[in-house]
Write a protein that holds these residues in place. Sequence first.
Motif, short mmCIF file in Angstrom:
data_model
loop_
_atom_site.label_atom_id
_atom_site.label_comp_id
_atom_site.label_asym_id
_atom_site.label_seq_id
_atom_site.Cartn_x
_atom_site.Cartn_y
_atom_site.Cartn_z
N PHE A 1 -4.42 7.71 -5.60
CA PHE A 1 -3.79 6.39 -5.76
C PHE A 1 -4.36 5.47 -4.68
O PHE A 1 -5.46 4.96 -4.83
CB PHE A 1 -2.27 6.53 -5.68
N ARG B 1 -2.94 -4.25 11.02
CA ARG B 1 -3.44 -4.32 9.64
C ARG B 1 -4.01 -5.71 9.36
O ARG B 1 -4.49 -5.98 8.27
CB ARG B 1 -2.30 -4.03 8.64
N HIS C 1 6.97 -7.36 13.98
CA HIS C 1 6.87 -6.39 12.89
C HIS C 1 8.13 -5.54 12.79
O HIS C 1 8.69 -5.35 11.72
CB HIS C 1 5.64 -5.48 13.06
N ALA D 1 7.42 1.19 3.35
CA ALA D 1 8.88 0.99 3.38
C ALA D 1 9.55 1.59 2.15
O ALA D 1 10.74 1.90 2.17
CB ALA D 1 9.18 -0.51 3.45
N GLY D 2 8.79 1.75 1.07
CA GLY D 2 9.39 2.18 -0.19
C GLY D 2 9.14 3.64 -0.52
O GLY D 2 9.29 4.05 -1.67
N ILE E 1 -6.47 3.83 4.20
CA ILE E 1 -5.72 2.81 4.93
C ILE E 1 -6.63 2.27 6.03
O ILE E 1 -7.30 3.04 6.73
CB ILE E 1 -4.45 3.41 5.55
N VAL F 1 4.97 -8.64 6.03
CA VAL F 1 5.24 -7.61 7.05
C VAL F 1 3.97 -6.85 7.45
O VAL F 1 3.81 -6.46 8.60
CB VAL F 1 6.36 -6.66 6.55
N PRO G 1 5.39 -3.14 -5.80
CA PRO G 1 5.17 -1.70 -5.61
C PRO G 1 6.15 -0.83 -6.39
O PRO G 1 5.83 0.32 -6.69
CB PRO G 1 5.32 -1.49 -4.10
N ILE G 2 7.32 -1.36 -6.75
CA ILE G 2 8.20 -0.55 -7.61
C ILE G 2 7.53 -0.38 -8.98
O ILE G 2 7.52 0.71 -9.55
CB ILE G 2 9.62 -1.17 -7.72
N TYR H 1 -1.78 6.66 13.72
CA TYR H 1 -0.38 6.24 13.67
C TYR H 1 0.32 6.27 15.02
O TYR H 1 1.54 6.25 15.09
CB TYR H 1 0.38 7.03 12.60
N ILE I 1 8.53 -5.99 -2.59
CA ILE I 1 9.35 -4.88 -3.08
C ILE I 1 9.27 -4.74 -4.60
O ILE I 1 9.38 -3.64 -5.12
CB ILE I 1 10.84 -4.95 -2.62
C1 HEM Z 1 2.98 -0.10 2.85
C2 HEM Z 1 1.54 3.09 -0.52
C3 HEM Z 1 5.51 2.11 -3.14
C4 HEM Z 1 6.79 -1.31 0.06
C5 HEM Z 1 2.28 0.88 2.18
C6 HEM Z 1 1.07 1.50 2.65
C7 HEM Z 1 0.67 2.39 1.71
C8 HEM Z 1 1.63 2.35 0.63
C9 HEM Z 1 -0.57 3.30 1.74
C10 HEM Z 1 0.34 1.13 3.94
C11 HEM Z 1 0.69 2.01 5.10
C12 HEM Z 1 -0.01 1.57 6.38
O1 HEM Z 1 -0.54 0.45 6.47
O2 HEM Z 1 -0.03 2.36 7.32
C13 HEM Z 1 2.46 3.03 -1.55
C14 HEM Z 1 2.32 3.77 -2.78
C15 HEM Z 1 3.43 3.51 -3.52
C16 HEM Z 1 4.27 2.58 -2.75
C17 HEM Z 1 1.17 4.70 -3.16
C18 HEM Z 1 3.75 4.05 -4.88
C19 HEM Z 1 3.99 3.30 -5.87
C20 HEM Z 1 6.25 1.17 -2.45
C21 HEM Z 1 7.56 0.70 -2.83
C22 HEM Z 1 7.91 -0.29 -1.94
C23 HEM Z 1 6.82 -0.41 -0.99
C24 HEM Z 1 8.36 1.23 -4.02
C25 HEM Z 1 9.15 -1.14 -1.85
C26 HEM Z 1 10.18 -1.09 -2.63
C27 HEM Z 1 5.84 -1.30 1.07
C28 HEM Z 1 5.85 -2.22 2.19
C29 HEM Z 1 4.76 -1.87 3.01
C30 HEM Z 1 4.10 -0.75 2.35
C31 HEM Z 1 6.86 -3.34 2.43
C32 HEM Z 1 4.33 -2.54 4.32
C33 HEM Z 1 4.95 -1.78 5.48
C34 HEM Z 1 4.53 -2.28 6.84
O3 HEM Z 1 3.47 -2.92 6.98
O4 HEM Z 1 5.27 -2.01 7.80
N1 HEM Z 1 2.62 1.43 0.95
N2 HEM Z 1 3.62 2.31 -1.58
N3 HEM Z 1 5.84 0.49 -1.32
N4 HEM Z 1 4.78 -0.44 1.19
FE1 HEM Z 1 4.27 1.00 -0.15
#
Ligand code: HEM
Length: 416
Positions: free
Chosen positions: A286, A65, A91, A360-361, A290, A83, A240-241, A58, A237
């Motif tokens: 889960f 990615r 980004h 983001a979430g 990564i 994104v 993943p919710i 990080y 968005i």
């Molecule tokens: C990225 C897990 C919920 C939006 C990620 C990544 C992981 C992750 C592992 C990648 C991090 C990386 O590449 O370093 C999870 C898990 C969730 C969750 C286990 C549980 C349900 C959410 C929610 C939202 C969300 C609720 C939006 C409302 C995003 C977005 C990215 C992301 C937009 C891309 C961020 C980027 O590339 O800058 N998430 N997430 N996620 N997540 Fe989640």
Amino acid sequence: PSDMPSEAGWDRSLALLREGYTFLPRRFRQYRSRVFESRIMLERSLCLQGAEAVRFFYQPDAFTRKAAIPPTTLKLLQGRGSVQTLDGAAHRHRKAMFMSLMTPASRARLIEVFSEEWLRRLNRWQAEESVQLLTEAEDILCRAACRWAGVVLPEEEAQSFGRDLAALIEGAGSIGPRNWRGLMSRWRADRRLRAVITDIRRSGREADTPAKVIALHRDLSGKLLDVATAANELNNILRPIVAIARFIAFGALALHDHPAWRERLAKGDDAELEAFTHEVRRYYPFFPAIAGRANTPTAFTGCPIPMGRRVIVDIYGSHRDIGAWQQPERFLPERFLNADIPDAFLPQGGGDHFTGHRCAGEWITIDVVKAAIRHLTTSMRYEVPPQDLTVSLRRMPAKPESGFIMSRVRSVEAMV
Ligand code: HEM
């Protein structure tokens, strides 16, 4: 160093699919090393585990990615131009748009509609003999997410849209039929969300909803996103919710297995709810890992990493690493009470939310799981009939096998 364990001679993709979450941790143990090389999806990949690996991976702008995960997963979880596929200034600019949706007021609004939908559904559960929490929570979350985001769906479509979003998550960790169902769902969901974007752009009406923020977002050159990309980001968005339902099912399982915690949480202490939520995100599998690709030539603990080499950071194994955690095999929310969060905790990625790719979430996820645990412990009573609650580590993404069945559900309000 030249003594780095390597099994890069043979492709291990089938072993990975067969062994699931245990694939990486088993090898770190076997090689007694936090780094080894393997060949996965026909490509040499460096696998890392533990706190030092998280700090390394990080570092700002160190790993892209882009093209880092298998295409079967990519089609369901990312989509073109999203994104996740961006780097550097582009980004950060796009990520700022996502993070602008995560203000305390915006998060509070999501929790408000989530609780409304939960309580409405609770009324219906009382008339049923039994209900499956995982699918019910998916449906509740899809409705809440759409209301929050400003995506208006006719009632007859709300349920099938929720099922489509859930199928994207279900299909992401496999090849074959589950993945194909996901592709069909992706196609249907994209078509619907493109219409939402076009509609907002045409009419210009409505309040400042997340859907409108995305539809009217401009890139660094001042241009609107093309419709397909904007629809992807809206999906980014909503989907993943809906995925948070898995953590809710795991939270219910944890309450069932640790009745002392159920009683403790019923008192509603916020710090304890948060510690419990963190432990749910650490303990249950889960996201398995990564993946990224080195943006420049680099090295990890003396192992050279050429530019473009795929690096995979083990999430599940890092959460069970005895170097980072005391008694990692036990479910102990206390470990997060009055304590700094260890670097080896990365259920939703590590590093910085704004400048890196960290989820983001994440804050929304924590808020929603806390609200669900609050409902499960204070708004309702239910029984847990005999069922298969095992969590197979071979199935990605994991879930309690039965989806967590509850019977004789009663709202606390109805009982007084
Ligand atoms: C990225 C897990 C919920 C939006 C990620 C990544 C992981 C992750 C592992 C990648 C991090 C990386 O590449 O370093 C999870 C898990 C969730 C969750 C286990 C549980 C349900 C959410 C929610 C939202 C969300 C609720 C939006 C409302 C995003 C977005 C990215 C992301 C937009 C891309 C961020 C980027 O590339 O800058 N998430 N997430 N996620 N997540 Fe989640």
